[in-house]
Write an enzyme that holds these catalytic residues in place. Structure first.
Site, PDB file in Angstrom:
ATOM      1  N   SER A 241       0.765  -1.173  -0.260  1.00 30.61           N
ATOM      2  CA  SER A 241      -0.114   0.088  -0.052  1.00 30.61           C
ATOM      3  C   SER A 241       0.918   1.225   0.078  1.00 30.61           C
ATOM      4  O   SER A 241       1.973   1.276   0.539  1.00 30.61           O
ATOM      5  CB  SER A 241      -0.972  -0.419   1.558  1.00 30.61           C
ATOM      6  OG  SER A 241      -1.477   1.214   2.128  1.00 30.61           O
TER       7      SER A 241
ATOM      8  N   TYR B  75       0.872   0.338  11.461  1.00 28.89           N
ATOM      9  CA  TYR B  75       0.209  -0.436   9.189  1.00 28.89           C
ATOM     10  C   TYR B  75       0.657  -0.568   8.089  1.00 28.89           C
ATOM     11  O   TYR B  75       1.109  -1.072   7.446  1.00 28.89           O
ATOM     12  CB  TYR B  75      -1.353   0.380   8.609  1.00 28.89           C
ATOM     13  CG  TYR B  75      -1.650  -0.391   7.156  1.00 28.89           C
ATOM     14  CD1 TYR B  75      -2.281  -1.016   7.537  1.00 28.89           C
ATOM     15  CD2 TYR B  75      -2.328   0.897   6.755  1.00 28.89           C
ATOM     16  CE1 TYR B  75      -2.585  -1.474   5.850  1.00 28.89           C
ATOM     17  CE2 TYR B  75      -2.241   0.743   5.360  1.00 28.89           C
ATOM     18  CZ  TYR B  75      -2.370  -0.529   4.861  1.00 28.89           C
ATOM     19  OH  TYR B  75      -3.136  -0.858   3.450  1.00 28.89           O
TER      20      TYR B  75
END
Length: 312
Positions: A161, A187
């Site tokens: 990502s 994350y």
């Protein structure tokens, strides 16, 4: 040695089916983790439409079977099957790999993941985002190594990502035992780990016929946002400046990396919008790949830590 950047005729608006159009995947065995929701569904659908036999590996087999039935209904013959897999549970990962046996794996699409969760820890003791997004997939690839090698040209697709731009892997405190927990930093480092895995897997396994690449699928409104506070979700959903892809568009880069002839023998790179990403240059524009995510020394260090983590 400088590598030529890989570009394609596809873009942010291309769909997974468009990307795989004209590519014959009959006889290929492929695994999509998290294939029962979001871009995982469209990844599995596109691969199966092109002829691949696709196993969607999911925590909820009932939901997986519903997805498989819907995809198979649109095919000339059933090509999508379901197997249980909980990436946060290494026992489940080992069980999946044992059940797979010696059948070749032509592409392993590491699609499943969680985002910005409250602080929780997997049974192994590792912070849950790192455990699920990285360690589970790391263990799966290692356990399937021989099956990947048997394909003689296998690809591992590591769905990362642009969130990797939030944080490198903080080797001094991966597990948030010394620093305050931040769900976005956790994350971010897990997504950086996804890229670093692709770098070192290619270095270690290219001679076995296995390459790995990472990618950012784009901004897609899926249940990945389920852990965000409701007011944050609503703000993101209604942001007039946000550019969201459809699930079909979001799956395109995964399918491109898994199937494009342009990537034969190519690994250790990061893609977005179906093209190899340029280096991230800083500033407010969150595009490109961070230098630290492609750092070979960091990739080797992470591999060693991860190998120890899944063996203990």
């Amino acid at each position: 040695m400088q590598q030529d950047r890989i570009t394609s005729p596809f873009s942010a608006t291309s769909t997974a089916v468009e990307v795989v159009n004209g590519i014959d995947l009959h006889g290929k065995q492929m695994i999509v983790t998290g294939g029962s929701s979001g871009i995982g569904i469209e990844t599995a659908r596109a691969l199966a439409t092109a002829g691949a036999s696709v196993t969607i590996a999911v925590r909820n087999p009932e939901a997986g079977r519903s997805v498989a039935d819907k995809i198979n209904a649109g095919l000339d013959s059933p090509r999508v099957t379901v197997a249980p897999l909980d990436l946060a549970d290494l026992t489940s990962v080992r069980r999946f790999a044992t059940g797979w046996g010696k059948m070749p794996v032509h592409a392993l699409i590491d699609n499943a993941g969680i985002m910005a969760t409250p602080l929780t820890r997997a049974a192994s003791g590792w912070e849950s985002q790192f455990a699920t997004n990285h360690l589970g997939h790391f263990a799966l690839a290692n356990l399937l190594h021989d099956a990947l090698a048997a394909a003689n040209g296998a690809r591992i697709v590591s769905v990362s990502s642009r969130g990797h731009l939030r944080s490198p892997v903080v080797f001094d405190d991966i597990n948030f035992t010394e620093r305050a927990y931040d769900p976005w930093l956790a994350y971010g480092q897990s997504k950086t780990a996804n890229v670093l895995f692709a770098v070192d897997a290619t270095r270690r396994w290219a001679d076995d016929g296995i390459t790995a690449n990472a990618l950012h699928p784009g901004g897609i409104w899926t249940n990945l946002v389920r852990y965000l506070p409701e007011n944050v979700r609503e703000s993101l959903r209604t942001d007039p400046t946000a550019e969201y892809k459809t699930a079909e568009q979001g799956a395109a880069t995964s399918v491109f990396v898994a199937t494009s002839p342009l990537l034969d023998g190519v690994g250790g790179r990061y893609f977005e919008d179906c093209n190899q990403a340029l280096p991230h240059t800083g500033g407010t524009e969150r595009v490109g790949v961070a230098d630290y995510a492609l750092d070979a020394e960091a990739a080797q260090r992470l591999w060693d830590i991860s190998a120890h983590a899944i063996s203990s």
